[in-house]
Design a protein around this motif. Structure first.
Motif, mmCIF file in Angstrom:
data_model
loop_
_atom_site.group_PDB
_atom_site.id
_atom_site.type_symbol
_atom_site.label_atom_id
_atom_site.label_comp_id
_atom_site.label_asym_id
_atom_site.label_seq_id
_atom_site.Cartn_x
_atom_site.Cartn_y
_atom_site.Cartn_z
ATOM 1 N N ASP A 1 3.729 7.554 -8.927
ATOM 2 C CA ASP A 1 3.181 8.594 -9.793
ATOM 3 C C ASP A 1 2.119 8.009 -10.724
ATOM 4 O OD1 ASP A 1 4.971 10.806 -9.018
ATOM 5 O OD2 ASP A 1 6.525 9.541 -9.924
ATOM 6 N N ALA A 2 2.261 6.725 -11.037
ATOM 7 C CA ALA A 2 1.325 6.037 -11.934
ATOM 8 C C ALA A 2 1.063 4.637 -11.402
ATOM 9 C CB ALA A 2 1.892 5.957 -13.344
ATOM 10 N N ILE A 3 -0.197 4.197 -11.539
ATOM 11 C CA ILE A 3 -0.594 2.855 -11.130
ATOM 12 C C ILE A 3 -1.301 2.208 -12.314
ATOM 13 C CG2 ILE A 3 -1.984 1.463 -9.553
ATOM 14 C CD1 ILE A 3 -1.748 3.789 -7.511
ATOM 15 N N ILE A 4 -0.851 1.025 -12.683
ATOM 16 C CA ILE A 4 -1.479 0.260 -13.761
ATOM 17 C C ILE A 4 -2.150 -0.954 -13.127
ATOM 18 C CG2 ILE A 4 -1.133 -0.942 -15.939
ATOM 19 C CD1 ILE A 4 1.464 0.742 -16.287
ATOM 20 N N THR B 1 -9.380 0.346 -1.629
ATOM 21 C CA THR B 1 -8.838 1.662 -1.984
ATOM 22 C C THR B 1 -9.734 2.796 -1.501
ATOM 23 O OG1 THR B 1 -9.869 1.884 -4.187
ATOM 24 C CG2 THR B 1 -7.732 0.717 -4.066
ATOM 25 N N SER B 2 -10.875 2.470 -0.937
ATOM 26 C CA SER B 2 -11.780 3.526 -0.449
ATOM 27 C C SER B 2 -11.114 4.407 0.599
ATOM 28 C CB SER B 2 -13.077 2.921 0.099
ATOM 29 O OG SER B 2 -12.811 2.111 1.226
ATOM 30 N N LYS B 3 -10.154 3.853 1.334
ATOM 31 C CA LYS B 3 -9.413 4.679 2.292
ATOM 32 C C LYS B 3 -8.631 5.765 1.556
ATOM 33 C CE LYS B 3 -8.964 1.024 5.719
ATOM 34 N NZ LYS B 3 -8.052 0.111 6.408
ATOM 35 N N ARG B 4 -8.102 5.438 0.373
ATOM 36 C CA ARG B 4 -7.382 6.433 -0.433
ATOM 37 C C ARG B 4 -8.378 7.434 -1.021
ATOM 38 N NH1 ARG B 4 -4.871 2.386 1.873
ATOM 39 N NH2 ARG B 4 -2.632 2.721 1.794
ATOM 40 N N TRP B 5 -9.543 6.954 -1.445
ATOM 41 C CA TRP B 5 -10.584 7.819 -2.004
ATOM 42 C C TRP B 5 -11.006 8.877 -0.981
ATOM 43 C CZ3 TRP B 5 -15.588 8.173 -0.035
ATOM 44 C CH2 TRP B 5 -16.465 8.973 -0.783
ATOM 45 N N PHE B 6 -11.203 8.442 0.251
ATOM 46 C CA PHE B 6 -11.692 9.329 1.301
ATOM 47 C C PHE B 6 -10.757 10.516 1.540
ATOM 48 C CE2 PHE B 6 -12.576 10.568 5.727
ATOM 49 C CZ PHE B 6 -13.943 10.792 5.631
ATOM 50 N N THR B 7 -9.457 10.304 1.344
ATOM 51 C CA THR B 7 -8.469 11.365 1.566
ATOM 52 C C THR B 7 -7.922 11.954 0.261
ATOM 53 O OG1 THR B 7 -6.632 9.799 1.673
ATOM 54 C CG2 THR B 7 -7.766 10.317 3.758
ATOM 55 N N SER B 8 -8.459 11.512 -0.881
ATOM 56 C CA SER B 8 -7.964 11.938 -2.206
ATOM 57 C C SER B 8 -6.477 11.646 -2.384
ATOM 58 C CB SER B 8 -8.234 13.429 -2.444
ATOM 59 O OG SER B 8 -9.618 13.687 -2.440
ATOM 60 N N ALA B 9 -6.009 10.560 -1.773
ATOM 61 C CA ALA B 9 -4.578 10.231 -1.785
ATOM 62 C C ALA B 9 -4.042 9.920 -3.184
ATOM 63 C CB ALA B 9 -4.306 9.049 -0.855
ATOM 64 N N TRP B 10 -4.888 9.420 -4.071
ATOM 65 C CA TRP B 10 -4.425 9.068 -5.410
ATOM 66 C C TRP B 10 -4.851 10.083 -6.465
ATOM 67 C CZ3 TRP B 10 -5.320 3.045 -5.813
ATOM 68 C CH2 TRP B 10 -4.482 2.405 -4.888
ATOM 69 N N LYS B 11 -5.392 11.206 -6.039
ATOM 70 C CA LYS B 11 -5.816 12.236 -6.969
ATOM 71 C C LYS B 11 -4.633 12.690 -7.824
ATOM 72 C CE LYS B 11 -7.823 16.824 -7.187
ATOM 73 N NZ LYS B 11 -8.142 18.026 -6.421
ATOM 74 N N ASP B 12 -4.856 12.783 -9.110
ATOM 75 C CA ASP B 12 -3.887 13.228 -10.120
ATOM 76 C C ASP B 12 -2.781 12.229 -10.411
ATOM 77 O OD1 ASP B 12 -5.363 15.538 -10.502
ATOM 78 O OD2 ASP B 12 -4.208 16.664 -9.015
ATOM 79 N N LYS B 13 -2.826 11.036 -9.829
ATOM 80 C CA LYS B 13 -1.913 9.983 -10.281
ATOM 81 C C LYS B 13 -2.383 9.526 -11.655
ATOM 82 C CE LYS B 13 -0.808 7.956 -5.744
ATOM 83 N NZ LYS B 13 0.623 8.173 -5.662
ATOM 84 N N VAL B 14 -1.472 9.011 -12.452
ATOM 85 C CA VAL B 14 -1.802 8.461 -13.754
ATOM 86 C C VAL B 14 -2.239 7.012 -13.555
ATOM 87 C CG1 VAL B 14 -0.799 7.794 -15.977
ATOM 88 C CG2 VAL B 14 -0.302 10.038 -14.995
ATOM 89 N N ALA B 15 -3.231 6.582 -14.335
ATOM 90 C CA ALA B 15 -3.747 5.225 -14.231
ATOM 91 C C ALA B 15 -3.868 4.584 -15.606
ATOM 92 C CB ALA B 15 -5.108 5.218 -13.546
ATOM 93 N N GLY B 16 -3.742 3.276 -15.614
ATOM 94 C CA GLY B 16 -3.968 2.469 -16.811
ATOM 95 C C GLY B 16 -4.422 1.100 -16.374
ATOM 96 N N GLY B 17 -4.764 0.245 -17.338
ATOM 97 C CA GLY B 17 -5.208 -1.083 -16.958
ATOM 98 C C GLY B 17 -5.146 -2.085 -18.087
ATOM 99 N N TRP C 1 0.835 -1.207 0.000
ATOM 100 C CA TRP C 1 0.000 0.000 0.000
ATOM 101 C C TRP C 1 0.867 1.254 0.000
ATOM 102 C CZ3 TRP C 1 -4.736 0.039 -1.573
ATOM 103 C CH2 TRP C 1 -5.567 -1.064 -1.359
ATOM 104 N N ALA C 2 1.930 1.248 0.775
ATOM 105 C CA ALA C 2 2.833 2.405 0.824
ATOM 106 C C ALA C 2 3.488 2.630 -0.541
ATOM 107 C CB ALA C 2 3.887 2.210 1.909
ATOM 108 N N THR C 3 3.841 1.559 -1.225
ATOM 109 C CA THR C 3 4.431 1.674 -2.560
ATOM 110 C C THR C 3 3.438 2.292 -3.533
ATOM 111 O OG1 THR C 3 5.909 -0.193 -2.155
ATOM 112 C CG2 THR C 3 5.469 0.364 -4.455
ATOM 113 N N LEU C 4 2.195 1.849 -3.490
ATOM 114 C CA LEU C 4 1.166 2.427 -4.352
ATOM 115 C C LEU C 4 0.947 3.906 -4.039
ATOM 116 C CD1 LEU C 4 -1.385 -0.523 -4.347
ATOM 117 C CD2 LEU C 4 -0.067 0.295 -6.318
#
Length: 177
Positions: free
Chosen positions: A51-54, A75-91, A44-47
């Motif tokens: 800067d980007a999570i795939i 990941t709702s814990k991250r959502w609640f604090t906007s911890a991943w806001k503006d990270k790049v995502a792919g899948g 979790w700390a690594t995520l």
């Protein structure tokens, strides 16, 4: 250089093989969601530091695996604090059938990324019969037969995976600027 992480669940090794090629292209670390849908605190700390999570999951019954969905719910814990806001995502996903309803899995990843406030990166390569042979622009899709081992994933799908990893990392580097 942007730090990219590939987080995935693999039931039978096929998604893991695709993840390795995505990670190679992105020069990324991989994190495996375990058979119970869990990550370690270090994962979790690594995520959180990326800067980007795939995201990656097989497509089972027209959707991401339950193990991936358990991770996504966590990941709702991250959502609640906007911890991943503006990270790049792919899948990316893989299934046994040419369609296999893989788009449902990619759309699930897109929705997860949007809920987190992330910036989604599509897959722009034209289908030339080898590269992007499935013709997905929403994300990376791969396919291999239902009884085929991971080693039988077509090389074009693996080359597309590597190129997609490169693209996500390049977008993250530009945005990090």
């Amino acid at each position: 250089m942007a730090k990219t992480v590939v987080v995935f669940h693999s039931g039978y090794g096929h998604t893991q093989r695709v993840a390795q090629f995505v990670a190679q292209g992105a020069n990324a670390q991989t994190i495996t969601i375990d058979a119970d849908g869990n990550l370690t605190e270090a994962d979790w700390a690594t995520l959180d530091a990326a800067d980007a999570i795939i995201f990656g999951s097989p497509t089972y019954m027209g959707m991401a695996s339950w193990q991936f969905k358990k991770f996504a719910d966590a990941t709702s814990k991250r959502w609640f604090t906007s911890a991943w806001k503006d990270k790049v995502a792919g899948g990316f996903t893989i299934s046994a059938s040419p369609s296999g309803d893989k788009l449902s899995t990619i759309q699930y990843f897109i929705t997860l990324a949007m809920q987190q406030g992330m910036v989604w990166v599509g897959q722009p390569a034209m289908n030339d019969g080898t590269i992007n042979r499935i013709g997905s622009n929403s994300g990376l899709m791969a396919q291999v037969g239902p009884t085929s081992p991971a080693e039988d994933i077509p090389q074009g799908d693996l080359d597309t995976a590597k190129a997609y990893g490169e693209r996500v990392a390049a977008v993250a580097a530009k945005l990090r600027g």
